[in-house]
Scaffold this motif. Sequence first.
Motif, mmCIF file in Angstrom:
data_model
loop_
_atom_site.group_PDB
_atom_site.id
_atom_site.type_symbol
_atom_site.label_atom_id
_atom_site.label_comp_id
_atom_site.label_asym_id
_atom_site.label_seq_id
_atom_site.Cartn_x
_atom_site.Cartn_y
_atom_site.Cartn_z
ATOM 1 N N PHE A 262 0.826 -1.205 0.000
ATOM 2 C CA PHE A 262 0.000 0.000 0.000
ATOM 3 C C PHE A 262 0.862 1.258 0.000
ATOM 4 O O PHE A 262 0.576 2.239 -0.686
ATOM 5 C CB PHE A 262 -0.913 -0.014 1.229
ATOM 6 N N GLY A 263 1.937 1.248 0.795
ATOM 7 C CA GLY A 263 2.782 2.434 0.897
ATOM 8 C C GLY A 263 3.758 2.614 -0.242
ATOM 9 O O GLY A 263 4.349 3.694 -0.392
ATOM 10 N N SER A 264 3.910 1.581 -1.074
ATOM 11 C CA SER A 264 4.863 1.671 -2.182
ATOM 12 C C SER A 264 4.461 2.767 -3.162
ATOM 13 O O SER A 264 3.327 2.819 -3.636
ATOM 14 C CB SER A 264 4.927 0.324 -2.911
ATOM 15 N N GLY A 265 5.386 3.676 -3.457
ATOM 16 C CA GLY A 265 5.128 4.735 -4.414
ATOM 17 C C GLY A 265 4.495 5.980 -3.821
ATOM 18 O O GLY A 265 4.333 6.980 -4.536
ATOM 19 N N PRO B 178 7.172 7.806 4.589
ATOM 20 C CA PRO B 178 7.909 6.816 5.382
ATOM 21 C C PRO B 178 7.019 5.656 5.799
ATOM 22 O O PRO B 178 5.856 5.840 6.153
ATOM 23 C CB PRO B 178 8.375 7.627 6.605
ATOM 24 N N GLN B 179 7.576 4.453 5.751
ATOM 25 C CA GLN B 179 6.798 3.258 6.062
ATOM 26 C C GLN B 179 6.223 3.315 7.474
ATOM 27 O O GLN B 179 5.124 2.816 7.715
ATOM 28 C CB GLN B 179 7.697 2.020 5.913
ATOM 29 N N GLU B 180 6.936 3.942 8.395
ATOM 30 C CA GLU B 180 6.435 4.036 9.763
ATOM 31 C C GLU B 180 5.154 4.849 9.829
ATOM 32 O O GLU B 180 4.229 4.530 10.597
ATOM 33 C CB GLU B 180 7.496 4.669 10.676
ATOM 34 N N GLU B 181 5.070 5.921 9.039
ATOM 35 C CA GLU B 181 3.864 6.748 9.021
ATOM 36 C C GLU B 181 2.693 5.983 8.409
ATOM 37 O O GLU B 181 1.561 6.065 8.896
ATOM 38 C CB GLU B 181 4.101 8.045 8.241
ATOM 39 N N VAL B 182 2.959 5.246 7.342
ATOM 40 C CA VAL B 182 1.906 4.452 6.715
ATOM 41 C C VAL B 182 1.366 3.432 7.704
ATOM 42 O O VAL B 182 0.146 3.287 7.879
ATOM 43 C CB VAL B 182 2.439 3.740 5.451
ATOM 44 N N ARG B 183 2.270 2.729 8.380
ATOM 45 C CA ARG B 183 1.855 1.714 9.348
ATOM 46 C C ARG B 183 1.035 2.330 10.484
ATOM 47 O O ARG B 183 0.002 1.797 10.882
ATOM 48 C CB ARG B 183 3.086 1.014 9.901
ATOM 49 N N ARG C 89 -2.200 13.454 3.152
ATOM 50 C CA ARG C 89 -1.966 12.686 1.934
ATOM 51 C C ARG C 89 -2.476 11.251 2.084
ATOM 52 O O ARG C 89 -3.095 10.703 1.170
ATOM 53 C CB ARG C 89 -0.477 12.675 1.598
ATOM 54 N N LEU C 90 -2.227 10.653 3.244
ATOM 55 C CA LEU C 90 -2.689 9.282 3.469
ATOM 56 C C LEU C 90 -4.213 9.223 3.512
ATOM 57 O O LEU C 90 -4.827 8.283 2.987
ATOM 58 C CB LEU C 90 -2.104 8.753 4.770
ATOM 59 N N ARG C 91 -4.821 10.223 4.108
ATOM 60 C CA ARG C 91 -6.291 10.253 4.156
ATOM 61 C C ARG C 91 -6.875 10.313 2.751
ATOM 62 O O ARG C 91 -7.804 9.584 2.420
ATOM 63 C CB ARG C 91 -6.749 11.468 4.968
ATOM 64 N N GLU C 92 -6.324 11.176 1.931
ATOM 65 C CA GLU C 92 -6.852 11.320 0.573
ATOM 66 C C GLU C 92 -6.571 10.086 -0.270
ATOM 67 O O GLU C 92 -7.382 9.702 -1.123
ATOM 68 C CB GLU C 92 -6.255 12.569 -0.088
ATOM 69 N N THR C 93 -5.427 9.444 -0.049
ATOM 70 C CA THR C 93 -5.122 8.211 -0.772
ATOM 71 C C THR C 93 -6.161 7.140 -0.477
ATOM 72 O O THR C 93 -6.643 6.459 -1.390
ATOM 73 C CB THR C 93 -3.724 7.695 -0.385
ATOM 74 N N LEU C 94 -6.530 6.995 0.788
ATOM 75 C CA LEU C 94 -7.537 6.003 1.155
ATOM 76 C C LEU C 94 -8.900 6.368 0.604
ATOM 77 O O LEU C 94 -9.676 5.504 0.184
ATOM 78 C CB LEU C 94 -7.591 5.860 2.677
#
Length: 487
Positions: A239-242, A246-251, A360-365
Amino acid sequence: MSDTPFGFGLPPEEPENGDDGKKKGGGQGGGQGPANPFGFGGLPGGGDNPFAAMFGGSMNPGDLGAAFQQLGQMLSYEGGPVNWDMAKDIARQTVARGTADGSKDASVTDGERAAIQEAVRLADLWLDGVTSLPSGSGTAVAWSRAEWVEATLPVWKDLVDPVAERVGAAMGGVLPEEMQAMAGPLLGMMRSMGGAMFGTQIGQALGVLAGEVVGSTDVGLPLGPTGKAALLPVNIAAFGSGLEVPQEEVRLYLALREAAHQRLFAHVPWLRSHLFGAVEGYARGIKVDTSKLEDVVGQLDPTHPEQLQEALQQGMFQPEDTPEQKAALARLETALALVEGWVDAVVHAAAAPHLPSADRLRETLRRRRASGGPAEQTFATLIGLELRPRRLRDASRLWASLTDARGLEGRDGLWEHPDMLPTAADLDDPDGFVHREHLDFSELDKMLGEAAKGAQGSTGSQDAPGSPEKKRDESGEADKGDEGDKK
Protein backbone atom coordinates in the motif's frame (compact mmCIF):
# COMPACT_ATOMS: atom_id res chain seq x y z
CA MET A 1 -23.59 -9.41 -19.29
CA SER A 2 -23.70 -7.57 -16.01
CA ASP A 3 -20.52 -6.43 -14.30
CA THR A 4 -21.31 -8.42 -11.18
CA PRO A 5 -21.46 -12.20 -11.37
CA PHE A 6 -25.00 -12.60 -10.06
CA GLY A 7 -26.38 -9.85 -12.27
CA PHE A 8 -26.98 -7.74 -9.18
CA GLY A 9 -27.39 -4.05 -9.78
CA LEU A 10 -28.53 -1.06 -7.83
CA PRO A 11 -32.27 -0.32 -7.99
CA PRO A 12 -33.31 2.03 -10.81
CA GLU A 13 -33.84 4.93 -8.40
CA GLU A 14 -30.26 4.82 -7.10
CA PRO A 15 -28.65 8.16 -8.01
CA GLU A 16 -25.66 7.85 -10.30
CA ASN A 17 -23.43 10.27 -8.49
CA GLY A 18 -20.36 10.26 -6.36
CA ASP A 19 -17.42 12.50 -5.86
CA ASP A 20 -16.84 12.64 -9.61
CA GLY A 21 -20.48 12.35 -10.64
CA LYS A 22 -20.01 8.88 -12.07
CA LYS A 23 -21.21 5.52 -10.83
CA LYS A 24 -18.40 3.27 -9.77
CA GLY A 25 -18.28 -0.47 -10.05
CA GLY A 26 -20.75 -3.01 -11.24
CA GLY A 27 -24.26 -1.61 -10.94
CA GLN A 28 -26.50 -2.06 -13.94
CA GLY A 29 -26.18 0.66 -16.46
CA GLY A 30 -23.04 1.90 -14.80
CA GLY A 31 -20.67 1.00 -17.61
CA GLN A 32 -17.46 -0.89 -17.23
CA GLY A 33 -16.39 -0.92 -13.59
CA PRO A 34 -13.07 -1.76 -11.99
CA ALA A 35 -11.69 -5.26 -11.77
CA ASN A 36 -14.03 -7.33 -9.66
CA PRO A 37 -12.51 -9.73 -7.12
CA PHE A 38 -15.66 -11.85 -7.20
CA GLY A 39 -15.75 -12.00 -11.01
CA PHE A 40 -15.31 -15.20 -12.96
CA GLY A 41 -12.81 -14.07 -15.54
CA GLY A 42 -9.28 -12.88 -14.98
CA LEU A 43 -8.64 -14.65 -11.69
CA PRO A 44 -5.56 -16.81 -11.29
CA GLY A 45 -6.40 -20.33 -12.29
CA GLY A 46 -10.05 -19.42 -12.77
CA GLY A 47 -10.40 -18.42 -16.39
CA ASP A 48 -13.95 -18.25 -17.64
CA ASN A 49 -14.83 -21.50 -15.91
CA PRO A 50 -14.51 -21.13 -12.12
CA PHE A 51 -14.53 -24.90 -11.65
CA ALA A 52 -11.01 -24.85 -13.12
CA ALA A 53 -9.89 -23.13 -9.93
CA MET A 54 -10.47 -26.37 -8.05
CA PHE A 55 -7.69 -28.02 -10.02
CA GLY A 56 -5.24 -25.12 -10.30
CA GLY A 57 -4.16 -23.10 -13.29
CA SER A 58 -2.82 -26.12 -15.20
CA MET A 59 -3.18 -29.87 -15.02
CA ASN A 60 -0.89 -32.71 -15.98
CA PRO A 61 -1.83 -36.41 -16.17
CA GLY A 62 -0.49 -37.00 -12.67
CA ASP A 63 -3.06 -34.53 -11.29
CA LEU A 64 -6.01 -36.21 -12.97
CA GLY A 65 -6.79 -38.64 -10.14
CA ALA A 66 -6.77 -35.87 -7.53
CA ALA A 67 -8.95 -33.69 -9.75
CA PHE A 68 -11.61 -36.35 -10.12
CA GLN A 69 -11.45 -37.08 -6.41
CA GLN A 70 -12.14 -33.40 -5.70
CA LEU A 71 -14.96 -33.41 -8.25
CA GLY A 72 -16.49 -36.39 -6.44
CA GLN A 73 -16.27 -34.52 -3.14
CA MET A 74 -18.00 -31.57 -4.76
CA LEU A 75 -20.93 -33.63 -6.04
CA SER A 76 -21.29 -35.50 -2.73
CA TYR A 77 -21.44 -32.31 -0.66
CA GLU A 78 -24.54 -32.24 1.56
CA GLY A 79 -23.94 -29.21 3.75
CA GLY A 80 -25.37 -25.68 3.67
CA PRO A 81 -25.76 -23.32 0.71
CA VAL A 82 -21.99 -22.75 0.44
CA ASN A 83 -19.26 -25.39 0.43
CA TRP A 84 -17.02 -23.54 2.87
CA ASP A 85 -14.35 -26.24 2.95
CA MET A 86 -13.93 -25.75 -0.78
CA ALA A 87 -13.97 -21.97 -0.34
CA LYS A 88 -11.13 -22.12 2.18
CA ASP A 89 -9.03 -24.46 0.02
CA ILE A 90 -9.42 -22.31 -3.08
CA ALA A 91 -8.74 -19.10 -1.14
CA ARG A 92 -5.50 -20.53 0.19
CA GLN A 93 -4.52 -21.78 -3.28
CA THR A 94 -5.17 -18.28 -4.67
CA VAL A 95 -3.09 -16.71 -1.90
CA ALA A 96 -0.23 -19.14 -2.56
CA ARG A 97 -0.12 -18.12 -6.23
CA GLY A 98 0.46 -14.49 -5.25
CA THR A 99 -1.07 -11.27 -6.50
CA ALA A 100 -1.21 -10.04 -10.08
CA ASP A 101 1.86 -7.84 -9.54
CA GLY A 102 3.91 -10.84 -8.42
CA SER A 103 3.78 -10.18 -4.68
CA LYS A 104 3.93 -13.40 -2.67
CA ASP A 105 2.61 -14.17 0.79
CA ALA A 106 5.14 -14.66 3.55
CA SER A 107 5.17 -15.66 7.18
CA VAL A 108 5.23 -12.74 9.60
CA THR A 109 8.64 -12.13 11.15
CA ASP A 110 9.23 -11.28 14.79
CA GLY A 111 10.31 -7.79 13.78
CA GLU A 112 7.09 -7.19 11.82
CA ARG A 113 5.01 -8.51 14.68
CA ALA A 114 6.70 -6.18 17.15
CA ALA A 115 6.28 -3.20 14.80
CA ILE A 116 2.53 -3.85 14.44
CA GLN A 117 2.05 -4.20 18.19
CA GLU A 118 3.90 -0.94 18.83
CA ALA A 119 1.91 0.86 16.10
CA VAL A 120 -1.44 -0.24 17.57
CA ARG A 121 -0.30 0.70 21.10
CA LEU A 122 0.68 4.20 19.94
CA ALA A 123 -2.49 4.52 17.85
CA ASP A 124 -4.64 3.76 20.90
CA LEU A 125 -2.74 6.38 22.88
CA TRP A 126 -3.45 9.02 20.24
CA LEU A 127 -7.11 8.00 19.93
CA ASP A 128 -7.63 8.49 23.65
CA GLY A 129 -7.48 12.23 23.05
CA VAL A 130 -10.03 12.38 20.22
CA THR A 131 -12.82 9.99 21.26
CA SER A 132 -14.66 9.17 24.46
CA LEU A 133 -14.83 5.48 23.51
CA PRO A 134 -12.11 3.49 25.31
CA SER A 135 -9.73 1.11 23.58
CA GLY A 136 -11.30 -1.96 22.01
CA SER A 137 -8.03 -3.70 21.12
CA GLY A 138 -7.24 -6.29 23.76
CA THR A 139 -4.44 -7.61 21.59
CA ALA A 140 -2.65 -6.58 18.40
CA VAL A 141 -1.59 -9.19 15.86
CA ALA A 142 0.22 -9.31 12.54
CA TRP A 143 -1.29 -11.67 9.96
CA SER A 144 -0.06 -13.18 6.74
CA ARG A 145 -2.57 -13.31 3.89
CA ALA A 146 -3.28 -16.98 4.58
CA GLU A 147 -3.92 -16.18 8.25
CA TRP A 148 -6.35 -13.43 7.21
CA VAL A 149 -8.34 -16.00 5.20
CA GLU A 150 -8.51 -18.43 8.12
CA ALA A 151 -9.43 -15.79 10.69
CA THR A 152 -12.13 -13.99 8.68
CA LEU A 153 -13.88 -17.00 7.12
CA PRO A 154 -16.48 -17.38 9.94
CA VAL A 155 -17.71 -13.81 9.41
CA TRP A 156 -17.83 -14.19 5.64
CA LYS A 157 -20.07 -17.17 6.26
CA ASP A 158 -22.51 -14.94 8.16
CA LEU A 159 -22.46 -12.41 5.33
CA VAL A 160 -22.78 -14.74 2.35
CA ASP A 161 -25.05 -17.53 3.58
CA PRO A 162 -28.28 -15.43 3.46
CA VAL A 163 -27.71 -14.64 -0.23
CA ALA A 164 -26.67 -18.19 -1.07
CA GLU A 165 -29.67 -19.59 0.82
CA ARG A 166 -32.00 -17.45 -1.30
CA VAL A 167 -30.40 -18.67 -4.51
CA GLY A 168 -30.42 -22.28 -3.32
CA ALA A 169 -34.12 -22.13 -2.50
CA ALA A 170 -34.83 -20.86 -6.00
CA MET A 171 -32.78 -23.65 -7.55
CA GLY A 172 -34.80 -26.25 -5.65
CA GLY A 173 -38.14 -24.71 -6.54
CA VAL A 174 -37.90 -24.46 -10.32
CA LEU A 175 -39.30 -27.95 -10.94
CA PRO A 176 -43.08 -28.52 -10.75
CA GLU A 177 -44.15 -29.94 -7.39
CA GLU A 178 -45.31 -33.23 -8.86
CA MET A 179 -41.85 -33.74 -10.42
CA GLN A 180 -39.79 -32.86 -7.36
CA ALA A 181 -40.32 -36.26 -5.68
CA MET A 182 -39.13 -38.06 -8.81
CA ALA A 183 -36.24 -35.66 -9.31
CA GLY A 184 -34.61 -36.20 -5.91
CA PRO A 185 -31.19 -37.16 -7.28
CA LEU A 186 -31.21 -34.21 -9.69
CA LEU A 187 -32.15 -31.76 -6.93
CA GLY A 188 -29.44 -33.19 -4.70
CA MET A 189 -26.91 -32.77 -7.46
CA MET A 190 -28.08 -29.19 -8.05
CA ARG A 191 -27.67 -28.37 -4.37
CA SER A 192 -24.20 -29.89 -4.36
CA MET A 193 -23.22 -27.95 -7.47
CA GLY A 194 -24.75 -24.79 -6.03
CA GLY A 195 -22.67 -25.18 -2.87
CA ALA A 196 -19.57 -25.78 -4.97
CA MET A 197 -20.41 -22.84 -7.22
CA PHE A 198 -20.61 -20.43 -4.31
CA GLY A 199 -17.62 -22.03 -2.60
CA THR A 200 -15.50 -21.64 -5.72
CA GLN A 201 -16.54 -18.07 -6.32
CA ILE A 202 -16.11 -16.96 -2.72
CA GLY A 203 -12.82 -18.80 -2.35
CA GLN A 204 -11.39 -17.05 -5.38
CA ALA A 205 -12.70 -13.71 -4.14
CA LEU A 206 -11.27 -14.05 -0.65
CA GLY A 207 -7.93 -15.18 -2.04
CA VAL A 208 -7.71 -12.05 -4.19
CA LEU A 209 -9.02 -9.83 -1.39
CA ALA A 210 -6.38 -11.22 0.98
CA GLY A 211 -3.77 -9.72 -1.34
CA GLU A 212 -5.25 -6.23 -0.98
CA VAL A 213 -6.64 -5.69 2.53
CA VAL A 214 -4.42 -4.12 5.17
CA GLY A 215 -6.38 -5.16 8.28
CA SER A 216 -9.46 -6.88 9.64
CA THR A 217 -11.91 -3.98 9.15
CA ASP A 218 -11.37 -2.87 5.54
CA VAL A 219 -14.99 -3.60 4.59
CA GLY A 220 -16.39 -1.56 7.48
CA LEU A 221 -17.32 -4.69 9.43
CA PRO A 222 -15.42 -6.58 12.14
CA LEU A 223 -14.15 -9.57 10.17
CA GLY A 224 -11.74 -10.83 12.81
CA PRO A 225 -12.14 -12.05 16.38
CA THR A 226 -13.55 -9.58 18.90
CA GLY A 227 -11.00 -7.30 20.50
CA LYS A 228 -8.15 -8.28 18.21
CA ALA A 229 -6.64 -5.50 16.09
CA ALA A 230 -4.99 -7.14 13.09
CA LEU A 231 -2.79 -5.75 10.32
CA LEU A 232 -1.04 -7.42 7.36
CA PRO A 233 2.60 -6.24 7.07
CA VAL A 234 3.11 -7.50 3.49
CA ASN A 235 0.04 -5.58 2.27
CA ILE A 236 0.92 -2.47 4.26
CA ALA A 237 4.27 -2.41 2.45
CA ALA A 238 2.49 -2.75 -0.91
CA PHE A 239 0.00 0.00 0.00
CA GLY A 240 2.78 2.43 0.90
CA SER A 241 4.86 1.67 -2.18
CA GLY A 242 5.13 4.74 -4.41
CA LEU A 243 3.51 7.14 -1.93
CA GLU A 244 6.86 8.68 -0.92
CA VAL A 245 5.73 8.46 2.70
CA PRO A 246 7.91 6.82 5.38
CA GLN A 247 6.80 3.26 6.06
CA GLU A 248 6.43 4.04 9.76
CA GLU A 249 3.86 6.75 9.02
CA VAL A 250 1.91 4.45 6.71
CA ARG A 251 1.85 1.71 9.35
CA LEU A 252 0.77 4.13 12.08
CA TYR A 253 -2.02 5.66 9.99
CA LEU A 254 -3.45 2.24 9.12
CA ALA A 255 -3.08 1.16 12.75
CA LEU A 256 -5.16 4.20 13.73
CA ARG A 257 -7.93 3.13 11.39
CA GLU A 258 -7.89 -0.45 12.66
CA ALA A 259 -7.87 0.64 16.31
CA ALA A 260 -10.70 3.16 15.72
CA HIS A 261 -12.88 0.46 14.17
CA GLN A 262 -12.13 -1.82 17.11
CA ARG A 263 -13.27 0.85 19.59
CA LEU A 264 -16.54 1.38 17.80
CA PHE A 265 -17.47 -2.28 17.48
CA ALA A 266 -16.32 -3.12 21.02
CA HIS A 267 -18.32 -0.39 22.75
CA VAL A 268 -21.45 -0.15 20.58
CA PRO A 269 -22.94 -3.58 21.36
CA TRP A 270 -25.90 -3.32 18.98
CA LEU A 271 -23.86 -2.22 15.94
CA ARG A 272 -22.69 -5.60 14.69
CA SER A 273 -26.17 -7.16 14.75
CA HIS A 274 -27.61 -4.00 13.21
CA LEU A 275 -25.28 -4.21 10.21
CA PHE A 276 -25.54 -7.95 9.73
CA GLY A 277 -29.32 -7.77 10.11
CA ALA A 278 -29.43 -5.17 7.34
CA VAL A 279 -27.37 -7.45 5.09
CA GLU A 280 -29.72 -10.33 5.75
CA GLY A 281 -32.78 -8.14 5.22
CA TYR A 282 -31.46 -7.00 1.88
CA ALA A 283 -30.66 -10.58 0.87
CA ARG A 284 -34.24 -11.65 1.61
CA GLY A 285 -35.47 -9.21 -1.01
CA ILE A 286 -33.44 -10.69 -3.85
CA LYS A 287 -35.71 -11.92 -6.62
CA VAL A 288 -34.76 -14.86 -8.82
CA ASP A 289 -35.70 -14.99 -12.49
CA THR A 290 -37.00 -18.56 -12.36
CA SER A 291 -37.80 -18.65 -16.07
CA LYS A 292 -34.08 -18.53 -16.88
CA LEU A 293 -33.33 -21.07 -14.18
CA GLU A 294 -36.03 -23.42 -15.52
CA ASP A 295 -34.46 -23.27 -18.97
CA VAL A 296 -31.08 -24.20 -17.52
CA VAL A 297 -32.45 -27.06 -15.42
CA GLY A 298 -34.32 -28.46 -18.41
CA GLN A 299 -31.10 -28.63 -20.42
CA LEU A 300 -28.71 -29.47 -17.57
CA ASP A 301 -25.99 -31.93 -18.52
CA PRO A 302 -24.39 -33.49 -15.40
CA THR A 303 -21.10 -33.77 -17.25
CA HIS A 304 -21.01 -29.98 -17.75
CA PRO A 305 -21.66 -28.35 -14.35
CA GLU A 306 -20.33 -25.06 -15.66
CA GLN A 307 -23.64 -24.58 -17.54
CA LEU A 308 -25.29 -23.59 -14.30
CA GLN A 309 -22.43 -21.22 -13.55
CA GLU A 310 -22.66 -19.61 -16.98
CA ALA A 311 -26.39 -19.07 -16.53
CA LEU A 312 -25.81 -17.37 -13.18
CA GLN A 313 -23.19 -15.18 -14.80
CA GLN A 314 -25.76 -13.93 -17.33
CA GLY A 315 -27.80 -12.21 -14.65
CA MET A 316 -30.62 -14.19 -13.05
CA PHE A 317 -30.89 -12.34 -9.79
CA GLN A 318 -32.15 -8.82 -9.15
CA PRO A 319 -33.02 -6.83 -6.03
CA GLU A 320 -36.78 -6.47 -5.80
CA ASP A 321 -38.04 -2.94 -6.37
CA THR A 322 -40.21 -2.91 -3.26
CA PRO A 323 -40.46 -0.43 -0.37
CA GLU A 324 -39.04 -3.07 1.98
CA GLN A 325 -36.02 -3.67 -0.24
CA LYS A 326 -35.39 0.05 -0.67
CA ALA A 327 -35.57 0.51 3.09
CA ALA A 328 -33.12 -2.36 3.70
CA LEU A 329 -30.69 -0.93 1.15
CA ALA A 330 -30.92 2.56 2.64
CA ARG A 331 -30.48 1.25 6.19
CA LEU A 332 -27.38 -0.76 5.30
CA GLU A 333 -25.82 1.94 3.12
CA THR A 334 -26.33 4.64 5.72
CA ALA A 335 -25.07 2.53 8.63
CA LEU A 336 -21.88 1.59 6.78
CA ALA A 337 -21.32 5.19 5.72
CA LEU A 338 -21.72 6.36 9.34
CA VAL A 339 -19.19 3.80 10.57
CA GLU A 340 -16.64 4.72 7.93
CA GLY A 341 -17.32 8.44 8.30
CA TRP A 342 -16.79 8.32 12.08
CA VAL A 343 -13.54 6.40 11.65
CA ASP A 344 -12.33 8.84 8.98
CA ALA A 345 -13.07 11.88 11.15
CA VAL A 346 -11.60 10.43 14.36
CA VAL A 347 -8.44 9.10 12.67
CA HIS A 348 -7.80 12.44 10.97
CA ALA A 349 -8.12 14.27 14.29
CA ALA A 350 -5.69 11.82 15.91
CA ALA A 351 -3.16 11.71 13.06
CA ALA A 352 -2.97 15.35 11.97
CA PRO A 353 -0.93 16.63 14.96
CA HIS A 354 1.58 13.76 14.76
CA LEU A 355 1.97 12.59 11.16
CA PRO A 356 3.21 15.08 8.52
CA SER A 357 1.66 12.93 5.77
CA ALA A 358 -1.76 12.51 7.44
CA ASP A 359 -3.61 14.55 4.80
CA ARG A 360 -1.97 12.69 1.93
CA LEU A 361 -2.69 9.28 3.47
CA ARG A 362 -6.29 10.25 4.16
CA GLU A 363 -6.85 11.32 0.57
CA THR A 364 -5.12 8.21 -0.77
CA LEU A 365 -7.54 6.00 1.15
CA ARG A 366 -10.50 8.07 0.01
CA ARG A 367 -9.43 7.76 -3.63
CA ARG A 368 -8.97 4.04 -3.11
CA ARG A 369 -12.59 3.84 -2.01
CA ALA A 370 -13.81 6.11 -4.80
CA SER A 371 -12.08 4.02 -7.47
CA GLY A 372 -13.62 0.78 -6.24
CA GLY A 373 -11.37 -0.60 -3.54
CA PRO A 374 -11.80 -4.05 -2.02
CA ALA A 375 -14.60 -3.02 0.32
CA GLU A 376 -16.82 -1.58 -2.42
CA GLN A 377 -16.19 -4.48 -4.78
CA THR A 378 -16.86 -7.07 -2.11
CA PHE A 379 -20.20 -5.63 -1.09
CA ALA A 380 -21.22 -4.99 -4.68
CA THR A 381 -20.75 -8.63 -5.57
CA LEU A 382 -22.07 -10.08 -2.32
CA ILE A 383 -25.37 -8.23 -2.15
CA GLY A 384 -25.54 -5.86 -5.10
CA LEU A 385 -24.50 -2.89 -2.96
CA GLU A 386 -21.85 -0.26 -3.49
CA LEU A 387 -20.77 2.18 -0.81
CA ARG A 388 -20.98 5.58 -2.44
CA PRO A 389 -17.94 7.75 -1.70
CA ARG A 390 -20.17 10.84 -1.56
CA ARG A 391 -22.03 9.40 1.40
CA LEU A 392 -18.80 8.52 3.18
CA ARG A 393 -17.45 12.03 2.79
CA ASP A 394 -20.75 13.54 3.90
CA ALA A 395 -20.75 11.32 6.97
CA SER A 396 -17.18 12.31 7.83
CA ARG A 397 -18.06 16.00 7.57
CA LEU A 398 -21.13 15.49 9.75
CA TRP A 399 -19.13 13.76 12.52
CA ALA A 400 -16.50 16.52 12.39
CA SER A 401 -19.22 19.17 12.70
CA LEU A 402 -20.73 17.32 15.64
CA THR A 403 -17.34 17.36 17.36
CA ASP A 404 -17.14 21.15 17.01
CA ALA A 405 -20.72 21.69 18.16
CA ARG A 406 -21.13 19.11 20.94
CA GLY A 407 -17.67 17.90 21.88
CA LEU A 408 -16.40 14.33 22.03
CA GLU A 409 -19.00 13.11 24.54
CA GLY A 410 -21.91 14.62 22.62
CA ARG A 411 -20.71 13.19 19.32
CA ASP A 412 -19.91 9.69 20.54
CA GLY A 413 -23.03 9.57 22.70
CA LEU A 414 -25.12 9.23 19.53
CA TRP A 415 -23.91 5.62 19.28
CA GLU A 416 -25.84 4.73 22.44
CA HIS A 417 -28.97 3.88 20.45
CA PRO A 418 -29.59 3.30 16.71
CA ASP A 419 -32.50 5.74 16.72
CA MET A 420 -30.16 8.55 17.75
CA LEU A 421 -27.92 8.20 14.69
CA PRO A 422 -28.18 10.45 11.63
CA THR A 423 -30.32 9.20 8.76
CA ALA A 424 -29.70 9.41 5.03
CA ALA A 425 -31.73 12.64 5.00
CA ASP A 426 -29.51 14.04 7.77
CA LEU A 427 -26.44 13.44 5.60
CA ASP A 428 -28.08 15.77 3.07
CA ASP A 429 -28.61 18.42 5.77
CA PRO A 430 -25.77 18.00 8.26
CA ASP A 431 -26.16 21.48 9.79
CA GLY A 432 -29.80 20.80 10.55
CA PHE A 433 -28.88 17.59 12.33
CA VAL A 434 -25.95 19.07 14.26
CA HIS A 435 -28.06 21.84 15.78
CA ARG A 436 -31.18 19.79 16.38
CA GLU A 437 -32.11 18.86 19.93
CA HIS A 438 -31.88 15.12 20.51
CA LEU A 439 -33.66 12.99 23.06
CA ASP A 440 -31.44 11.43 25.70
CA PHE A 441 -32.33 7.74 25.42
CA SER A 442 -30.55 6.86 28.64
CA GLU A 443 -32.90 9.18 30.55
CA LEU A 444 -35.90 7.80 28.66
CA ASP A 445 -34.92 4.22 29.55
CA LYS A 446 -34.56 5.28 33.19
CA MET A 447 -38.01 6.89 33.18
CA LEU A 448 -39.61 3.83 31.60
CA GLY A 449 -37.93 1.56 34.14
CA GLU A 450 -39.20 3.64 37.05
CA ALA A 451 -42.70 3.69 35.56
CA ALA A 452 -42.64 -0.10 35.19
CA LYS A 453 -41.57 -0.53 38.81
CA GLY A 454 -44.35 1.81 39.93
CA ALA A 455 -46.94 -0.16 38.00
CA GLN A 456 -45.74 -3.41 39.56
CA GLY A 457 -45.89 -1.90 43.04
CA SER A 458 -49.44 -0.66 42.44
CA THR A 459 -50.56 -4.10 41.28
CA GLY A 460 -48.98 -5.71 44.32
CA SER A 461 -50.84 -3.39 46.72
CA GLN A 462 -54.17 -4.22 45.08
CA ASP A 463 -53.53 -7.92 45.52
CA ALA A 464 -52.71 -7.64 49.25
CA PRO A 465 -53.05 -9.32 51.65
CA GLY A 466 -52.98 -12.47 49.50
CA SER A 467 -49.97 -13.62 47.55
CA PRO A 468 -49.85 -12.25 43.93
CA GLU A 469 -48.15 -15.43 42.74
CA LYS A 470 -50.75 -17.65 44.39
CA LYS A 471 -53.62 -15.58 43.02
CA ARG A 472 -52.23 -15.81 39.46
CA ASP A 473 -51.57 -19.54 39.77
CA GLU A 474 -55.20 -20.16 40.68
CA SER A 475 -56.54 -18.72 37.43
CA GLY A 476 -54.72 -18.46 34.14
CA GLU A 477 -57.60 -16.44 32.72
CA ALA A 478 -57.33 -13.85 35.44
CA ASP A 479 -53.63 -13.58 34.69
CA LYS A 480 -54.37 -12.89 31.03
CA GLY A 481 -56.92 -10.30 32.03
CA ASP A 482 -54.40 -8.46 34.17
CA GLU A 483 -51.98 -8.42 31.25
CA GLY A 484 -54.64 -7.15 28.93
CA ASP A 485 -55.50 -4.28 31.27
CA LYS A 486 -51.85 -3.33 31.49
CA LYS A 487 -51.62 -3.28 27.71
